[in-house]
Motif scaffolding. Structure first.
Motif, PDB file in Angstrom:
ATOM      1  N   ARG A  31       0.881  -1.162   0.000  1.00 55.26           N
ATOM      2  CA  ARG A  31       0.000   0.000   0.000  1.00 55.26           C
ATOM      3  C   ARG A  31       0.921   1.215   0.000  1.00 55.26           C
ATOM      4  O   ARG A  31       1.663   1.453   0.943  1.00 55.26           O
ATOM      5  CB  ARG A  31      -0.898  -0.023   1.232  1.00 55.26           C
ATOM      6  N   VAL A  32       0.923   1.940  -1.108  1.00 61.66           N
ATOM      7  CA  VAL A  32       1.901   3.006  -1.324  1.00 61.66           C
ATOM      8  C   VAL A  32       1.587   4.212  -0.442  1.00 61.66           C
ATOM      9  O   VAL A  32       0.455   4.703  -0.426  1.00 61.66           O
ATOM     10  CB  VAL A  32       1.932   3.424  -2.807  1.00 61.66           C
ATOM     11  N   LYS A  33       2.585   4.667   0.268  1.00 54.96           N
ATOM     12  CA  LYS A  33       2.481   5.896   1.053  1.00 54.96           C
ATOM     13  C   LYS A  33       3.179   7.062   0.369  1.00 54.96           C
ATOM     14  O   LYS A  33       2.760   8.215   0.494  1.00 54.96           O
ATOM     15  CB  LYS A  33       3.075   5.677   2.448  1.00 54.96           C
ATOM     16  N   ALA A  34       4.237   6.764  -0.369  1.00 51.78           N
ATOM     17  CA  ALA A  34       4.971   7.810  -1.095  1.00 51.78           C
ATOM     18  C   ALA A  34       5.707   7.165  -2.255  1.00 51.78           C
ATOM     19  O   ALA A  34       6.131   6.006  -2.173  1.00 51.78           O
ATOM     20  CB  ALA A  34       5.949   8.527  -0.172  1.00 51.78           C
ATOM     21  N   ALA A  35       5.858   7.914  -3.336  1.00 50.40           N
ATOM     22  CA  ALA A  35       6.558   7.423  -4.523  1.00 50.40           C
ATOM     23  C   ALA A  35       7.507   8.498  -5.031  1.00 50.40           C
ATOM     24  O   ALA A  35       7.111   9.654  -5.200  1.00 50.40           O
ATOM     25  CB  ALA A  35       5.557   7.039  -5.613  1.00 50.40           C
ATOM     26  N   GLY A  36       8.759   8.123  -5.243  1.00 54.27           N
ATOM     27  CA  GLY A  36       9.734   9.081  -5.758  1.00 54.27           C
ATOM     28  C   GLY A  36       9.647   9.186  -7.267  1.00 54.27           C
ATOM     29  O   GLY A  36       9.424   8.191  -7.962  1.00 54.27           O
ATOM     30  N   LEU A  37       9.820  10.405  -7.776  1.00 56.46           N
ATOM     31  CA  LEU A  37       9.834  10.615  -9.224  1.00 56.46           C
ATOM     32  C   LEU A  37      11.276  10.572  -9.734  1.00 56.46           C
ATOM     33  O   LEU A  37      12.202  11.020  -9.063  1.00 56.46           O
ATOM     34  CB  LEU A  37       9.210  11.961  -9.578  1.00 56.46           C
ATOM     35  N   ASN A  38      11.444  10.046 -10.937  1.00 54.54           N
ATOM     36  CA  ASN A  38      12.759   9.956 -11.574  1.00 54.54           C
ATOM     37  C   ASN A  38      12.628  10.304 -13.052  1.00 54.54           C
ATOM     38  O   ASN A  38      11.561  10.103 -13.649  1.00 54.54           O
ATOM     39  CB  ASN A  38      13.310   8.527 -11.443  1.00 54.54           C
ATOM     40  N   PRO A  39      13.705  10.801 -13.676  1.00 58.25           N
ATOM     41  CA  PRO A  39      13.635  11.115 -15.110  1.00 58.25           C
ATOM     42  C   PRO A  39      13.170   9.942 -15.968  1.00 58.25           C
ATOM     43  O   PRO A  39      12.503  10.149 -16.981  1.00 58.25           O
ATOM     44  CB  PRO A  39      15.080  11.508 -15.435  1.00 58.25           C
ATOM     45  N   ILE A  40      13.484   8.712 -15.561  1.00 54.03           N
ATOM     46  CA  ILE A  40      13.069   7.547 -16.338  1.00 54.03           C
ATOM     47  C   ILE A  40      11.551   7.463 -16.454  1.00 54.03           C
ATOM     48  O   ILE A  40      11.018   6.878 -17.406  1.00 54.03           O
ATOM     49  CB  ILE A  40      13.644   6.257 -15.706  1.00 54.03           C
ATOM     50  N   ASP A  41      10.832   8.070 -15.512  1.00 49.08           N
ATOM     51  CA  ASP A  41       9.367   8.011 -15.555  1.00 49.08           C
ATOM     52  C   ASP A  41       8.827   8.684 -16.815  1.00 49.08           C
ATOM     53  O   ASP A  41       7.829   8.223 -17.393  1.00 49.08           O
ATOM     54  CB  ASP A  41       8.774   8.680 -14.311  1.00 49.08           C
ATOM     55  N   ASN A  42       9.466   9.762 -17.237  1.00 49.90           N
ATOM     56  CA  ASN A  42       9.029  10.427 -18.465  1.00 49.90           C
ATOM     57  C   ASN A  42       9.320   9.577 -19.690  1.00 49.90           C
ATOM     58  O   ASN A  42       8.543   9.559 -20.652  1.00 49.90           O
ATOM     59  CB  ASN A  42       9.707  11.793 -18.598  1.00 49.90           C
ATOM     60  N   ALA A  43      10.442   8.858 -19.661  1.00 46.62           N
ATOM     61  CA  ALA A  43      10.768   7.970 -20.783  1.00 46.62           C
ATOM     62  C   ALA A  43       9.755   6.835 -20.888  1.00 46.62           C
ATOM     63  O   ALA A  43       9.321   6.461 -21.981  1.00 46.62           O
ATOM     64  CB  ALA A  43      12.175   7.409 -20.608  1.00 46.62           C
ATOM     65  N   VAL A  44       9.354   6.299 -19.734  1.00 45.88           N
ATOM     66  CA  VAL A  44       8.340   5.240 -19.728  1.00 45.88           C
ATOM     67  C   VAL A  44       7.018   5.778 -20.260  1.00 45.88           C
ATOM     68  O   VAL A  44       6.355   5.149 -21.094  1.00 45.88           O
ATOM     69  CB  VAL A  44       8.162   4.671 -18.307  1.00 45.88           C
ATOM     70  N   ALA A  45       6.630   6.967 -19.774  1.00 45.96           N
ATOM     71  CA  ALA A  45       5.349   7.549 -20.187  1.00 45.96           C
ATOM     72  C   ALA A  45       5.288   7.787 -21.687  1.00 45.96           C
ATOM     73  O   ALA A  45       4.232   7.641 -22.310  1.00 45.96           O
ATOM     74  CB  ALA A  45       5.110   8.855 -19.436  1.00 45.96           C
ATOM     75  N   ALA A  46       6.436   8.145 -22.270  1.00 43.65           N
ATOM     76  CA  ALA A  46       6.475   8.434 -23.707  1.00 43.65           C
ATOM     77  C   ALA A  46       6.675   7.183 -24.558  1.00 43.65           C
ATOM     78  O   ALA A  46       6.641   7.265 -25.790  1.00 43.65           O
ATOM     79  CB  ALA A  46       7.594   9.434 -23.997  1.00 43.65           C
ATOM     80  N   GLY A  47       6.885   6.032 -23.910  1.00 42.95           N
ATOM     81  CA  GLY A  47       7.090   4.801 -24.662  1.00 42.95           C
ATOM     82  C   GLY A  47       8.476   4.650 -25.247  1.00 42.95           C
ATOM     83  O   GLY A  47       8.718   3.780 -26.095  1.00 42.95           O
ATOM     84  N   PHE A  48       9.441   5.481 -24.788  1.00 41.41           N
ATOM     85  CA  PHE A  48      10.784   5.447 -25.375  1.00 41.41           C
ATOM     86  C   PHE A  48      11.498   4.109 -25.160  1.00 41.41           C
ATOM     87  O   PHE A  48      12.358   3.725 -25.950  1.00 41.41           O
ATOM     88  CB  PHE A  48      11.646   6.569 -24.787  1.00 41.41           C
ATOM     89  N   LEU A  49      11.161   3.419 -24.080  1.00 45.23           N
ATOM     90  CA  LEU A  49      11.903   2.204 -23.762  1.00 45.23           C
ATOM     91  C   LEU A  49      11.596   1.062 -24.717  1.00 45.23           C
ATOM     92  O   LEU A  49      12.319   0.058 -24.739  1.00 45.23           O
ATOM     93  CB  LEU A  49      11.616   1.773 -22.319  1.00 45.23           C
ATOM     94  N   THR A  50      10.553   1.212 -25.520  1.00 43.73           N
ATOM     95  CA  THR A  50      10.295   0.189 -26.535  1.00 43.73           C
ATOM     96  C   THR A  50      11.451   0.125 -27.523  1.00 43.73           C
ATOM     97  O   THR A  50      11.729  -0.931 -28.100  1.00 43.73           O
ATOM     98  CB  THR A  50       8.989   0.483 -27.298  1.00 43.73           C
ATOM     99  N   GLN A  51      12.146   1.254 -27.711  1.00 42.67           N
ATOM    100  CA  GLN A  51      13.298   1.296 -28.615  1.00 42.67           C
ATOM    101  C   GLN A  51      14.501   0.566 -28.038  1.00 42.67           C
ATOM    102  O   GLN A  51      15.459   0.279 -28.743  1.00 42.67           O
ATOM    103  CB  GLN A  51      13.660   2.749 -28.918  1.00 42.67           C
ATOM    104  N   MET A  52      14.458   0.282 -26.733  1.00 43.03           N
ATOM    105  CA  MET A  52      15.541  -0.436 -26.062  1.00 43.03           C
ATOM    106  C   MET A  52      15.191  -1.908 -25.878  1.00 43.03           C
ATOM    107  O   MET A  52      15.835  -2.620 -25.118  1.00 43.03           O
ATOM    108  CB  MET A  52      15.816   0.194 -24.688  1.00 43.03           C
ATOM    109  N   GLY A  53      14.137  -2.348 -26.570  1.00 43.31           N
ATOM    110  CA  GLY A  53      13.741  -3.744 -26.466  1.00 43.31           C
ATOM    111  C   GLY A  53      12.920  -4.062 -25.239  1.00 43.31           C
ATOM    112  O   GLY A  53      12.859  -5.219 -24.811  1.00 43.31           O
ATOM    113  N   LEU A  54      12.278  -3.026 -24.666  1.00 43.64           N
ATOM    114  CA  LEU A  54      11.427  -3.225 -23.493  1.00 43.64           C
ATOM    115  C   LEU A  54       9.986  -2.887 -23.871  1.00 43.64           C
ATOM    116  O   LEU A  54       9.545  -1.750 -23.731  1.00 43.64           O
ATOM    117  CB  LEU A  54      11.900  -2.330 -22.331  1.00 43.64           C
ATOM    118  N   PRO A  55       9.235  -3.855 -24.360  1.00 44.35           N
ATOM    119  CA  PRO A  55       7.860  -3.588 -24.790  1.00 44.35           C
ATOM    120  C   PRO A  55       6.980  -3.170 -23.620  1.00 44.35           C
ATOM    121  O   PRO A  55       7.215  -3.554 -22.466  1.00 44.35           O
ATOM    122  CB  PRO A  55       7.405  -4.929 -25.359  1.00 44.35           C
ATOM    123  N   HIS A  56       5.977  -2.357 -23.920  1.00 51.25           N
ATOM    124  CA  HIS A  56       5.035  -1.880 -22.916  1.00 51.25           C
ATOM    125  C   HIS A  56       3.732  -2.677 -23.017  1.00 51.25           C
ATOM    126  O   HIS A  56       3.280  -2.997 -24.113  1.00 51.25           O
ATOM    127  CB  HIS A  56       4.720  -0.396 -23.133  1.00 51.25           C
TER     128      HIS A  56
END
Length: 316
Positions: A31-56
């Motif tokens: 049960r999440v009480k707090a979550a840290g934000l990281n630059p990678i979160d924007n890459a995930v949101a934009a789907g960029f990691l699919t280019q690295m072989g990580l399908p969403h």
């Protein structure tokens, strides 16, 4: 549960209701009480990691770091139990789907570590990815007491940890930042702060250290040609989670180096949490946001305006 998620490829993150996930073997539901934000979160949101072989696999919940209370555990998990206060991280493994900007999150047990009693959830959530990135970047350059290390991009969450951890090793730390960051970075252990807006970083470093620094921790920029390797003496080392030039470029400059992929396993994060609880490691949380403000936080990360860690608290 409420979750900040991307419903389908090409869509923007939105806050909405999703089914509460259930733990599988080797995972922990918190049960999440707090979550840290990281630059990678924007890459995930934009789907960029699919280019690295990580399908969403949509919907994709945003967020990797979290602190909270164990709600359930999967088979084979013995080091934490229901009701324990913990922190952890969702590793980047295919398919990308699970995240932590939600009321509940499933984390790999390998990343989940007990939260020290003296550490609040907000501070704990800021540690995993940034802390591991700092630790593993430093391990890659293996600095010795008395050496001088340049931390390029020191004002962010990873840099704030790196400056402290290097200083604790007896290293002279040269940090880059803006003039407004000078006092904070000096308090964290930097011996000198280079204003990266005042001119080329390598030239400024060489003016202060004509023989060059012993190593460079690269935490800013995605273009390897912009990494200030000219600040490093021949025989020096370069490592980091941001751009690191290729082996041929480094070799031509008389350097060795490697890119680092931070892996926030419990063996790395646990000791950092203990240090933070004991007051030996300062966790630089620059702002605390609500789940409704999470997209605003992602925007600030995208423009480089965080100046420390942004943490989202979850009321559940």
């Amino acid at each position: 549960m409420r979750a900040l998620h991307v419903p389908a490829a090409g869509e923007q993150p939105q806050l909405g209701e999703l089914p509460t996930p259930q733990p599988a073997e080797g995972t922990v539901l918190i049960r999440v009480k707090a979550a840290g934000l990281n630059p990678i979160d924007n890459a995930v949101a934009a789907g960029f990691l699919t280019q690295m072989g990580l399908p969403h696999e949509y919907p994709v919940v945003i967020g990797r770091d979290a602190a909270g209370v164990v709600e359930a555990v999967g088979a084979g998990v013995e080091h934490v139990a229901v009701g324990d206060e913990v922190l952890g991280h969702v590793l980047l493994a295919p398919p990308i789907s699970a995240g932590t900007l939600a009321e509940y999150a499933v984390l790999p047990a390998a990343t989940v570590t007990p939260k020290p009693a003296g550490l609040d959830f907000t501070t704990a959530a800021a540690i995993p990815l940034a802390g591991a990135a700092a630790v593993q970047s430093i391990e890659a350059i293996d600095p010795q007491p008395g050496q001088t290390v340049l931390v390029n991009g020191a004002s962010g969450g990873v840099g704030s940890f790196a400056v402290q951890l290097l200083a604790a090793r007896g290293v002279t730390v040269v940090a880059t930042g803006r003039p407004a960051d000078t006092e904070r970075l000096t308090a964290l252990g930097a011996s000198r702060v280079i204003d990266h807006t005042a001119g080329p970083v390598a030239e400024q470093v060489r003016a202060a250290y004509p023989d060059g620094v012993d190593a460079l921790v690269s935490l800013h920029g995605m273009d390897p040609s912009g990494t200030p390797i000219a600040a490093v003496r021949a025989g020096g080392k370069v490592a980091g989670v941001a751009a690191v030039p290729d082996e041929a470029t480094l070799s031509a400059a008389g350097l060795t180096g490697t890119s680092v992929m931070a892996t926030p396993l419990k063996e790395v994060v646990g000791p950092l949490a203990e240090q933070a609880a004991a007051g030996d490691l300062k966790v630089a949380v620059s702002d605390v946001l609500s789940l409704q403000q999470a997209t605003e936080g992602l925007g600030r990360l995208a423009t480089g305006g965080a100046g420390g860690k942004l943490v989202v608290t979850v009321d559940n």
